[in-house]
Design an enzyme around this catalytic site. Structure first.
Site, PDB file in Angstrom:
ATOM      1  CB  CYS A   2      33.623   3.844  70.208  1.00 21.39           C
ATOM      2  SG  CYS A   2      34.698   3.728  71.644  1.00 21.39           S
ATOM      3  NE  ARG A  27      30.094  -0.014  67.076  1.00 23.01           N
ATOM      4  CZ  ARG A  27      30.457  -1.068  66.370  1.00 23.01           C
ATOM      5  NH1 ARG A  27      29.563  -1.735  65.688  1.00 23.01           N
ATOM      6  NH2 ARG A  27      31.709  -1.461  66.339  1.00 23.01           N
ATOM      7  CD1 TRP A  74      31.331   0.460  76.909  1.00 23.74           C
ATOM      8  CD2 TRP A  74      33.469  -0.075  76.521  1.00 23.74           C
ATOM      9  NE1 TRP A  74      31.683  -0.535  77.785  1.00 23.74           N
ATOM     10  CE2 TRP A  74      32.987  -0.883  77.570  1.00 23.74           C
ATOM     11  CE3 TRP A  74      34.788  -0.242  76.110  1.00 23.74           C
ATOM     12  CZ2 TRP A  74      33.770  -1.839  78.213  1.00 23.74           C
ATOM     13  CZ3 TRP A  74      35.578  -1.191  76.744  1.00 23.74           C
ATOM     14  CH2 TRP A  74      35.062  -1.976  77.782  1.00 23.74           C
ATOM     15  CG  ASN A 100      35.634   1.033  67.830  1.00 24.22           C
ATOM     16  OD1 ASN A 100      35.873   0.770  69.006  1.00 24.22           O
ATOM     17  ND2 ASN A 100      34.972   0.210  67.033  1.00 24.22           N
ATOM     18  N   GLY A 101      38.817   1.366  69.056  1.00 22.62           N
ATOM     19  CA  GLY A 101      39.943   0.435  69.111  1.00 22.62           C
ATOM     20  C   GLY A 101      40.909   0.851  70.206  1.00 22.62           C
ATOM     21  CD  GLU A 481      22.422 -15.928  78.490  1.00 15.82           C
ATOM     22  OE1 GLU A 481      23.641 -15.870  78.654  1.00 15.82           O
ATOM     23  OE2 GLU A 481      21.773 -15.022  77.944  1.00 15.82           O
ATOM     24  CE  LYS A 485      21.453 -11.767  79.109  1.00 15.81           C
ATOM     25  NZ  LYS A 485      22.173 -12.491  78.155  1.00 15.81           N
ATOM     26  CD  GLU A 488      24.605  -9.201  80.064  1.00 15.13           C
ATOM     27  OE1 GLU A 488      23.696 -10.041  79.942  1.00 15.13           O
ATOM     28  OE2 GLU A 488      25.214  -8.713  79.107  1.00 15.13           O
ATOM     29  CG  HIS A 504      32.171 -30.162  94.964  1.00 13.21           C
ATOM     30  ND1 HIS A 504      32.660 -31.193  95.732  1.00 13.21           N
ATOM     31  CD2 HIS A 504      31.392 -30.741  94.013  1.00 13.21           C
ATOM     32  CE1 HIS A 504      32.224 -32.345  95.250  1.00 13.21           C
ATOM     33  NE2 HIS A 504      31.443 -32.094  94.212  1.00 13.21           N
ATOM     34  CE  LYS A 603      23.348  -6.827  71.203  1.00 11.83           C
ATOM     35  NZ  LYS A 603      22.899  -7.804  72.213  1.00 11.83           N
TER      36      LYS A 603
HETATM   37  C1  F6R Z   1      25.523 -10.776  77.204  1.00 16.25           C
HETATM   38  C2  F6R Z   1      26.122 -10.419  75.943  1.00 16.25           C
HETATM   39  C3  F6R Z   1      27.576 -10.609  75.795  1.00 16.25           C
HETATM   40  C4  F6R Z   1      27.876 -11.121  74.382  1.00 16.25           C
HETATM   41  C5  F6R Z   1      29.389 -11.192  74.164  1.00 16.25           C
HETATM   42  C6  F6R Z   1      29.718 -11.769  72.812  1.00 16.25           C
HETATM   43  O1  F6R Z   1      24.160 -10.532  77.223  1.00 16.25           O
HETATM   44  O2  F6R Z   1      25.471  -9.961  75.061  1.00 16.25           O
HETATM   45  O3  F6R Z   1      28.085 -11.472  76.753  1.00 16.25           O
HETATM   46  O4  F6R Z   1      27.297 -12.381  74.238  1.00 16.25           O
HETATM   47  O5  F6R Z   1      29.921  -9.921  74.267  1.00 16.25           O
HETATM   48  O6  F6R Z   1      29.181 -10.989  71.799  1.00 16.25           O
HETATM   49  P1  F6R Z   1      28.944 -11.558  70.347  1.00 16.25           P
HETATM   50  O7  F6R Z   1      27.914 -12.615  70.448  1.00 16.25           O
HETATM   51  O8  F6R Z   1      28.503 -10.376  69.558  1.00 16.25           O
HETATM   52  O9  F6R Z   1      30.260 -12.110  69.880  1.00 16.25           O
END
Ligand code: F6R
Length: 608
Positions: A2, A27, A74, A100-101, A481, A485, A488, A504, A603
């Protein structure tokens, strides 16, 4: 996860809080709220949805107040709703909390408080803190907050206001970041510095168990053990264009297109072409220990973990190190034995990811040297590590990480080059790698030039709901990755798999409604990947290939090809992933999805 902001000063608080919350929205964005004290009364406005909705409701009122706090949420405990939105108020209506937490002993505390007559109006764990403060209050807000927090287990970054203390904010931290912004006659407390972007450049990062009392006169920091402490004041440099859209419709697209620049920044001053060498100033102070290291453990989550996987392949190629990559959230469940001289490299965009931090603590306990590869300057991980490397890639706002992933891959290659050159790697090999790295910005630009072509492919595939991404060796992490993407930001089912693993099990899913994106750049695994594509084609699976310029053989299997420039086999995946980022972006646009703030995500993941 948050976002939190508190403000006390001489200016109207509401516009400052709203602007701050908008900057913190990455966030968390399922609900938001603001509280101020005005004319001796507490006012609170909350609502489900984004800060823009809240801002409209706040536009008219409470502009006289110069103290307040806000929150963008969040959800953890309780669905996104107005009643679960912060700030939460104590039973007597006197104090309010943004948090937050996670309060881990919330169940027991809730039962205790309910047994004593406290009425709960939300499903959140945060409301407990508001009632605990009331329970402990005997005239001193600071003391009440400290006593309440002593009863709490779990993590928090929080801000508290009390109607009888109209010129005072209390903030505290344990496990969730809190930072003070110190201005002339005004102070901010926030979950990160973006909340007061360019309003002051003087910041103080609170440490775990710090409790700060902020008034119009200044601030004082205590620990929960009642010790008065001084924390270092840092001067931060705001990047001029840190969080501007620069004419792009979304931050994600802006961040994809800025990658030639962020890769240039990742390399700037860090390669010595004539010596085929890397120089990473942030590692200088531990270089002797690094030279002696035999074992490196990379820990990270999500996209950063996939960068770590890529780094494992490159470190194993260029150095003689034993390299392991661990998902941070799983590491704690394993009985890992660290050899003497083990180096742990934590990779994190935000530097605040709770799982990564928890895994680092475990590794530190076992005696590892902690290093970081982090984007956010001054974040918790940077303060836990002995040394490290910054991405210098600017703020990443889009929840789906793009520019940081390529920057991480590039810097991991630099680290591998540095360590390799201390051991067996020759100067000529080193020079070849430096030349390959220096080509990357232009090669990424060449992929970006194909945006319209990639858009056309993404649009023509937007009808499908399931995707497989395959790749071998250096392209395997890129397949993972690419799938991440896509899921997400467009909420379709996408799986990444090692191309060799397809037979497999994954192959069972393939039919004419199940497309596969194949990372088939020219390297030692090319022929084998081509065979996998044939296997998919035989089962009528639609195919999109990412291939190396000049490859005509691939068109005998599929016409949907995105070409990327040739480079050293382990560098080709970096422009290739940019093609997948654009594919995901245009796919999500075609399906009318939210781009920068996909549902259910945030994020900065500060809960475990
Ligand atoms: C995906 C993404 C997340 C972050 C993950 C780790 O696009 O952004 O999977 O990579 O939450 O976050 P950081 O890099 O901030 O530790």
């Amino acid at each position: 996860m948050c976002g939190i902001i508190g403000y006390i000063g001489n200016n109207p608080a509401v516009p400052i809080l709203v602007r701050g919350l908008q900057r913190l929205e990455y966030r968390g964005y399922d609900s938001a709220g603001v509280a101020v004290i005005e004319d001796g009364k507490l006012y609170r406005v909350r609502g489900k949805g984004k800060v823009s909705g809240l801002a409209a409701r706040l536009a008219e009122g409470h502009l006289g107040s110069t103290i307040g706090m806000g929150h963008t949420r969040w959800a953890t405990h309780g669905e996104p709703s107005e009643t679960n939105a912060h700030p939460h108020v104590s039973d007597d209506g006197a104090s309010m909390v943004v948090h937050n937490g996670i309060i881990e002993n919330h169940y027991v505390l809730r039962q205790q408080l309910q047994a004593r007559g406290y009425i709960f109006t939300s499903e959140t764990d945060t409301e407990i803190v508001a009632h605990l403060i009331q329970d402990e209050y005997q005239g001193s807000l600071l003391q009440a907050v400290k006593n309440a927090l002593r009863r709490v287990q779990g993590t928090y970054g929080l801000v508290v206001m009390h109607v009888d203390h109209p010129r005072e904010l209390i903030a505290a931290r344990r496990g969730s970041p809190m930072v003070l912004g110190v201005g002339e006659d005004e102070t901010w407390v926030a979950s990160d510095v973006a909340a007061f972007l360019r309003l002051t450049d003087k910041v103080i990062y609170l440490e775990d168990d710090d409790v700060v009392q902020v008034t119009h006169q200044g601030f004082a920091i205590d620990t929960l053990a009642d010790e008065r402490v001084e924390r270092l004041m840092h001067q931060i440099e705001w990047e001029a264009d840190a969080v501007e859209l620069r004419g792009y419709p979304h931050y994600m697209l802006q961040e994809i297109f800025i990658q030639p620049e962020t890769i240039t920044n990742a390399l700037r001053g860090r390669v010595v072409a004539s010596e085929g060498m890397a120089h990473l100033g942030g590692l200088d102070m531990v270089i002797d220990r690094l030279k002696k290291a035999h074992h490196i453990v990379i820990i990270a989550c999500g996209t950063s973990y996939y960068a770590g996987l890529y780094g494992q392949y490159v470190l194993e190629k260029l150095t003689d190190l034993v390299v392991e990559v661990e998902i941070a959230s799983e590491l704690r469940y394993r009985n890992t034995t660290l050899r003497p001289g083990t180096v742990v490299l934590a990779i994190s965009q935000s530097g605040e990811t709770a799982d990564t931090i928890a895994a680092m603590r475990e590794m530190e306990r076992k005696g590892a040297l902690l290093l970081g590869l982090v984007n956010v300057v001054g974040s918790t991980i940077t303060r836990m590590t002995e040394a490290g490397v910054y991405n210098h890639a600017g703020t990443e706002i889009g929840v789906a990480s793009t520019k940081i992933f390529t920057s991480q891959c590039c810097i991991l290659t630099l680290i591998a080059l540095l360590l390799g050159r201390f051991k067996h790697l020759s100067v000529t090999d080193g020079m070849e790698i430096v030349a390959g790295l220096e080509k990357l910005p232009a090669q990424i630009a060449a992929v970006l030039d194909q945006a319209e072509h990639i858009r056309a492919i993404a649009t023509s595939y937007a009808q499908f709901d399931n995707y497989l991404f395959i790749g071998r060796k250096y392209n395997y992490p890129i397949a993972l990755e690419g799938a991440l993407k896509l899921k997400e930001i467009s909420y379709v089912h996408a799986e990444g798999c090692a191309a060799g693993e397809m037979k497999h099990g994954f192959l069972a899913m393939i039919d004419e409604r199940f497309p596969t994106l194949c990372l088939a750049t020219k390297d030692t695994t090319y022929e084998k990947t081509l065979s996998n594509m044939q296997e998919i084609k035989s089962r009528k699976g639609p195919l999109i290939a990412i291939a190396t310029e000049g490859d005509t053989e691939i068109t005998s299997i599929t016409n949907d090809v995105i070409y990327t420039p040739p480079n050293l086999d382990f560098l080709q995946p970096i422009p290739a992933v940019v093609a997948l980022q654009l594919f995901a972006y245009y796919f999500a646009i075609e399906r009318n999805c939210e781009i920068d703030q996909p549902r259910n995500l945030a994020k900065s993941v500060t809960v475990e």
